[in-house]
Design a protein around this motif. Structure first.
Motif, PDB file in Angstrom:
ATOM      1  N   THR A 338       0.849  -1.183   0.000  1.00  0.00           N
ATOM      2  CA  THR A 338       0.000   0.000   0.000  1.00  0.00           C
ATOM      3  C   THR A 338       0.884   1.232   0.000  1.00  0.00           C
ATOM      4  N   ALA A 339       0.880   1.945  -1.120  1.00  0.00           N
ATOM      5  CA  ALA A 339       1.770   3.108  -1.241  1.00  0.00           C
ATOM      6  C   ALA A 339       1.394   3.913  -2.463  1.00  0.00           C
ATOM      7  N   ASP A 340       1.822   5.164  -2.458  1.00  0.00           N
ATOM      8  CA  ASP A 340       1.742   5.998  -3.639  1.00  0.00           C
ATOM      9  C   ASP A 340       2.697   5.453  -4.695  1.00  0.00           C
ATOM     10  N   ALA A 341       2.232   5.403  -5.948  1.00  0.00           N
ATOM     11  CA  ALA A 341       3.024   4.805  -7.023  1.00  0.00           C
ATOM     12  C   ALA A 341       4.344   5.534  -7.229  1.00  0.00           C
ATOM     13  N   GLN A 342       4.313   6.855  -7.200  1.00  0.00           N
ATOM     14  CA  GLN A 342       5.525   7.636  -7.436  1.00  0.00           C
ATOM     15  C   GLN A 342       6.570   7.372  -6.362  1.00  0.00           C
ATOM     16  N   GLN A 343       6.142   7.403  -5.114  1.00  0.00           N
ATOM     17  CA  GLN A 343       7.075   7.177  -4.013  1.00  0.00           C
ATOM     18  C   GLN A 343       7.647   5.760  -4.066  1.00  0.00           C
ATOM     19  N   ALA A 344       6.779   4.785  -4.302  1.00  0.00           N
ATOM     20  CA  ALA A 344       7.222   3.391  -4.276  1.00  0.00           C
ATOM     21  C   ALA A 344       8.196   3.085  -5.411  1.00  0.00           C
ATOM     22  N   MET A 345       7.881   3.537  -6.621  1.00  0.00           N
ATOM     23  CA  MET A 345       8.775   3.246  -7.744  1.00  0.00           C
ATOM     24  C   MET A 345      10.107   3.972  -7.602  1.00  0.00           C
ATOM     25  N   SER A 346      10.083   5.191  -7.087  1.00  0.00           N
ATOM     26  CA  SER A 346      11.334   5.909  -6.849  1.00  0.00           C
ATOM     27  C   SER A 346      12.209   5.161  -5.847  1.00  0.00           C
ATOM     28  N   SER A 347      11.599   4.667  -4.780  1.00  0.00           N
ATOM     29  CA  SER A 347      12.353   3.927  -3.768  1.00  0.00           C
ATOM     30  C   SER A 347      12.899   2.621  -4.329  1.00  0.00           C
ATOM     31  N   LEU A 348      12.117   1.950  -5.159  1.00  0.00           N
ATOM     32  CA  LEU A 348      12.595   0.710  -5.776  1.00  0.00           C
ATOM     33  C   LEU A 348      13.804   0.983  -6.669  1.00  0.00           C
ATOM     34  N   SER A 349      13.755   2.045  -7.447  1.00  0.00           N
ATOM     35  CA  SER A 349      14.879   2.368  -8.335  1.00  0.00           C
ATOM     36  C   SER A 349      16.153   2.650  -7.542  1.00  0.00           C
ATOM     37  N   VAL A 350      16.017   3.400  -6.467  1.00  0.00           N
ATOM     38  CA  VAL A 350      17.180   3.717  -5.631  1.00  0.00           C
ATOM     39  C   VAL A 350      17.793   2.440  -5.076  1.00  0.00           C
ATOM     40  N   ARG A 351      16.969   1.558  -4.565  1.00  0.00           N
ATOM     41  CA  ARG A 351      17.482   0.323  -3.965  1.00  0.00           C
ATOM     42  C   ARG A 351      18.064  -0.613  -5.026  1.00  0.00           C
ATOM     43  N   LEU A 352      17.429  -0.663  -6.201  1.00  0.00           N
ATOM     44  CA  LEU A 352      17.952  -1.518  -7.265  1.00  0.00           C
ATOM     45  C   LEU A 352      19.284  -0.993  -7.787  1.00  0.00           C
ATOM     46  N   HIS A 353      19.478   0.310  -7.739  1.00  0.00           N
ATOM     47  CA  HIS A 353      20.734   0.910  -8.184  1.00  0.00           C
ATOM     48  C   HIS A 353      21.912   0.429  -7.329  1.00  0.00           C
ATOM     49  N   GLU A 354      21.616   0.051  -6.096  1.00  0.00           N
ATOM     50  CA  GLU A 354      22.661  -0.403  -5.177  1.00  0.00           C
ATOM     51  C   GLU A 354      22.975  -1.885  -5.359  1.00  0.00           C
ATOM     52  N   ARG A 355      22.180  -2.550  -6.206  1.00  0.00           N
ATOM     53  CA  ARG A 355      22.406  -3.983  -6.447  1.00  0.00           C
ATOM     54  C   ARG A 355      23.216  -4.183  -7.713  1.00  0.00           C
ATOM     55  N   PRO A 356      23.863  -5.356  -7.880  1.00  0.00           N
ATOM     56  CA  PRO A 356      24.571  -5.649  -9.133  1.00  0.00           C
ATOM     57  C   PRO A 356      23.611  -5.618 -10.315  1.00  0.00           C
ATOM     58  N   ALA A 357      24.142  -5.377 -11.484  1.00  0.00           N
ATOM     59  CA  ALA A 357      23.318  -5.346 -12.689  1.00  0.00           C
ATOM     60  C   ALA A 357      22.578  -6.678 -12.846  1.00  0.00           C
ATOM     61  N   PRO A 358      21.279  -6.620 -13.117  1.00  0.00           N
ATOM     62  CA  PRO A 358      20.507  -7.868 -13.207  1.00  0.00           C
ATOM     63  C   PRO A 358      20.861  -8.673 -14.462  1.00  0.00           C
ATOM     64  N   VAL A 359      20.648  -9.977 -14.373  1.00  0.00           N
ATOM     65  CA  VAL A 359      20.857 -10.876 -15.511  1.00  0.00           C
ATOM     66  C   VAL A 359      19.494 -11.181 -16.115  1.00  0.00           C
ATOM     67  N   ARG A 360      19.315 -10.870 -17.377  1.00  0.00           N
ATOM     68  CA  ARG A 360      18.037 -11.091 -18.045  1.00  0.00           C
ATOM     69  C   ARG A 360      18.208 -12.093 -19.180  1.00  0.00           C
ATOM     70  N   GLU A 361      17.147 -12.767 -19.513  1.00  0.00           N
ATOM     71  CA  GLU A 361      17.201 -13.670 -20.664  1.00  0.00           C
ATOM     72  C   GLU A 361      17.397 -12.844 -21.929  1.00  0.00           C
ATOM     73  N   PRO A 362      18.214 -13.306 -22.861  1.00  0.00           N
ATOM     74  CA  PRO A 362      18.609 -12.470 -24.010  1.00  0.00           C
ATOM     75  C   PRO A 362      17.449 -12.075 -24.923  1.00  0.00           C
ATOM     76  N   ASP A 363      16.396 -12.880 -24.977  1.00  0.00           N
ATOM     77  CA  ASP A 363      15.280 -12.553 -25.872  1.00  0.00           C
ATOM     78  C   ASP A 363      14.144 -11.851 -25.138  1.00  0.00           C
ATOM     79  N   TRP A 364      14.448 -11.304 -23.955  1.00  0.00           N
ATOM     80  CA  TRP A 364      13.427 -10.585 -23.179  1.00  0.00           C
ATOM     81  C   TRP A 364      13.575  -9.091 -23.448  1.00  0.00           C
ATOM     82  N   GLY A 365      12.919  -8.268 -22.682  1.00  0.00           N
ATOM     83  CA  GLY A 365      13.055  -6.826 -22.797  1.00  0.00           C
ATOM     84  C   GLY A 365      12.620  -6.298 -24.147  1.00  0.00           C
ATOM     85  N   ALA A 366      13.418  -5.396 -24.725  1.00  0.00           N
ATOM     86  CA  ALA A 366      13.052  -4.734 -25.978  1.00  0.00           C
ATOM     87  C   ALA A 366      12.906  -5.719 -27.129  1.00  0.00           C
ATOM     88  N   ALA A 367      13.721  -6.781 -27.132  1.00  0.00           N
ATOM     89  CA  ALA A 367      13.633  -7.755 -28.218  1.00  0.00           C
ATOM     90  C   ALA A 367      12.267  -8.438 -28.247  1.00  0.00           C
TER      91      ALA A 367
END
Length: 564
Positions: A338-367
């Protein structure tokens, strides 16, 4: 301090005129206007009547502008359109009884789409409430009738309550899930003295913030995901920058609801679009191992417009919503925040920035997004592609355009095929409540909210007949809205739906008037077009006028001249 007496005199026709002393204490109705000014209200939409005139006593001397619709439903839709563009509540003054029942449909649409709307109504005097005496405009309990269409419905039994009740209303608009609020003021309270009233606007509470523990769990899930995906809704409409940053950090494809269009700009490589009801997008959602749903009901009109219950989430589901109860509806979350979307997503980005770069499947994302978008485009039929050209013509001819739509064929197509450049510039009544007649008054409200931008009402010949007289309101208020009228000679979508179900069409082939003559009779300019070139030229001419313009497009002629 005593309340000075008023005196009565007679005009030349013998009618009574109430004369108030120059230093008389303001009434509750006058205090209401002052308080609304303090909360930044710019417009009031309403039709004065004998039970509301005392609400108007202080309006002429205020900074608030009044717009008179031709029906209270129009007032509500104007307030809705204004609110969707600005994010601020649209305000209506509505008379007891029939005025309130007239605005009920607009309140229902706003409630379904979480739109802030303040409906101030009169009601019979306190001693008469619930009497059943047959008083003018009497309902057994007006408040109870409208409680189900509002975040809350309140009867103001004492003028001294007014600042507190208004503060509650604006707290809903600013700090909770925004929905209509109804405040009814008995006739004897409207004229009661407002001495000693605190006229300063309240300090409103902040929106709820996500707990640290919940954010930590969400970050772990998202950081470890190989195929993350984001579903964003209208509850995130104020958080475009935060959504984009989070999506790019996660390399997560993003699907947007109709009211969230523009949160990622058109052409963004991670933008799936608003195609959650189509097989290709649904398959992608099923393949996601972690789905983050932000500010979305996960409701039928955005995820299952084919009504087959085919939208499925198989991965772990994180839901973020300002409404705790909504987190428990439709799809059960593995993590509910339960949270405001702006506050929650901003906090998630900050915390994710402190983590190692994520590993994604190569055919995911923009592809994967590119493959899905190509497959979706290949699935569209010829009418849908032709209607996309109609909408593309509007967007190219009128940069920065706001399109307010009704429940009509090009709007249904646009919900799938149109990617808005920014938030709050594409909205319509086909979501949630799904009413007809919304587009024209909503476009008027939208134009008042953004006078410097072109505003187009995209509406059908059936829908416009619900609220056609609001053309007069637009002329009177000098609102040069552009009405693009899609004429398929009846209720075309329902006609097709009946035929698909092997039902002989009945009641859908309605009489179609000459809309161009009607528009001119209301004081508008009016034209008919049937090609992209003529449409673009008329749109540009209409945008330079200071009166509304109706541009009619006959469906059969457009399809003949603009093939897919």
């Amino acid at each position: 301090m005593n309340h000075p007496e008023t005196s009565v005199r007679f005009d030349e026709a013998g009618a009574t005129i109430t004369v108030r002393p120059a230093m008389q204490i303001p009434t509750c109705g006058e205090a209401l206007v002052t308080l609304l000014e303090g909360y930044g209200v710019e417009y009031v939409f309403g039709i004065p009547g004998v039970h509301t005139v005392e609400l108007y006593r202080g309006l002429a001397a205020s900074s608030i502008q009044h717009v008179t619709p031709r029906h209270e439903q129009g007032a509500g839709f104007m307030a809705d359109g204004y609110a969707r563009v600005t994010g601020k509540p649209g305000v209506c003054f509505v008379i007891t009884g029939p005025g309130m029942t007239n605005i009920a449909t607009a309140m229902g649409q706003a409630y379904a789409d979480s739109i802030p709307m303040l409906v101030i109504s009169s009601v019979n005097a306190r001693r008469e409430l619930g009497s059943g005496d047959g008083r003018l405009h009497e309902l057994p309990s007006q408040r109870d009738v409208f409680a189900g269409l509002a975040a809350f419905s309140h009867t103001l039994l004492d003028a001294a309550e007014l600042p507190r009740v208004l503060a509650r209303a604006f707290a809903v608009f600013e700090s909770a899930r925004p929905r209509p609020v109804h405040i009814e003021i008995p006739l004897d309270v409207i004229v009661a003295p407002a001495d000693g009233m605190n006229m300063a606007p309240a300090v409103l509470p902040a929106r709820p913030a996500a707990s640290a523990n919940a954010l930590a769990v969400a970050v772990d899930l998202l950081a470890d995901a190989r195929r993350p995906l984001i579903l964003a809704g209208g509850g995130a409409v104020h958080a475009a920058a935060e959504l984009r940053e989070l999506a790019e950090r996660l390399q997560a494809p993003v699907a947007l609801t109709i009211n969230a269009k523009g949160l990622l700009p058109c052409g963004h490589p991670l933008l799936i679009g608003s195609t959650q009801s189509l097989p290709e997008t649904r398959a992608m959602v099923c393949d996601a191992d972690v789905v983050l749903a932000v500010g979305t009901e996960l409701g039928e009109t955005d995820y299952d417009v084919v009504f087959d219950q085919g939208f499925v989430i198989k991965g772990q589901l994180i839901r973020i919503d300002i409404d705790a109860q909504q987190l428990m509806r439709n799809f059960r979350a593995d993590l509910a925040i339960t949270a405001d979307a702006q506050q929650a997503m901003s906090s998630l980005s900050v915390r994710l920035h402190e983590r190692p770069a994520p590993v994604r499947e190569p055919d995911w994302g923009a592809a994967r997004v590119q493959k899905v978008r190509l497959a979706v485009w290949a699935s569209y039929d010829a009418p849908t592609r032709s209607q996309k050209q109609l909408i593309d013509t509007i967007a190219i001819a009128l940069p920065g355009v706001i399109i307010a739509g009704d429940s009509t064929s090009p709007v249904y197509a646009g919900n799938f095929v149109y990617d808005a450049p920014v938030p709050r510039c594409w909205f319509n009544s086909s979501t949630g409540y799904g009413t007809l007649g919304y587009g024209l008054p909503a476009a008027i409200g939208a134009k008042l909210a953004a006078l410097e931008r072109p505003v187009v009402c995209l509406i059908g010949d059936g829908g416009i007949q619900f609220t056609l007289p609001e053309l007069a309101s637009a002329v009177e208020a000098r609102v040069p809205v552009i009405v693009l009228l899609w004429n398929n000679l009846g209720y075309g979508e329902i006609r097709k739906y009946m035929a698909a179900r092997d039902i002989t069409p009945v009641g859908v082939d309605i009489y179609t008037p000459d809309f161009l003559k009607l528009a001119k009779g209301f004081g508008c300019e009016a034209r008919r077009v049937n090609t992209r070139e003529s449409l673009a030229a008329e749109l540009q001419r209409a945008n330079s006028r200071d009166v509304p313009t109706v541009i009619e497009v006959v469906e059969a002629d457009w399809f003949a001249q603009v093939p897919a």
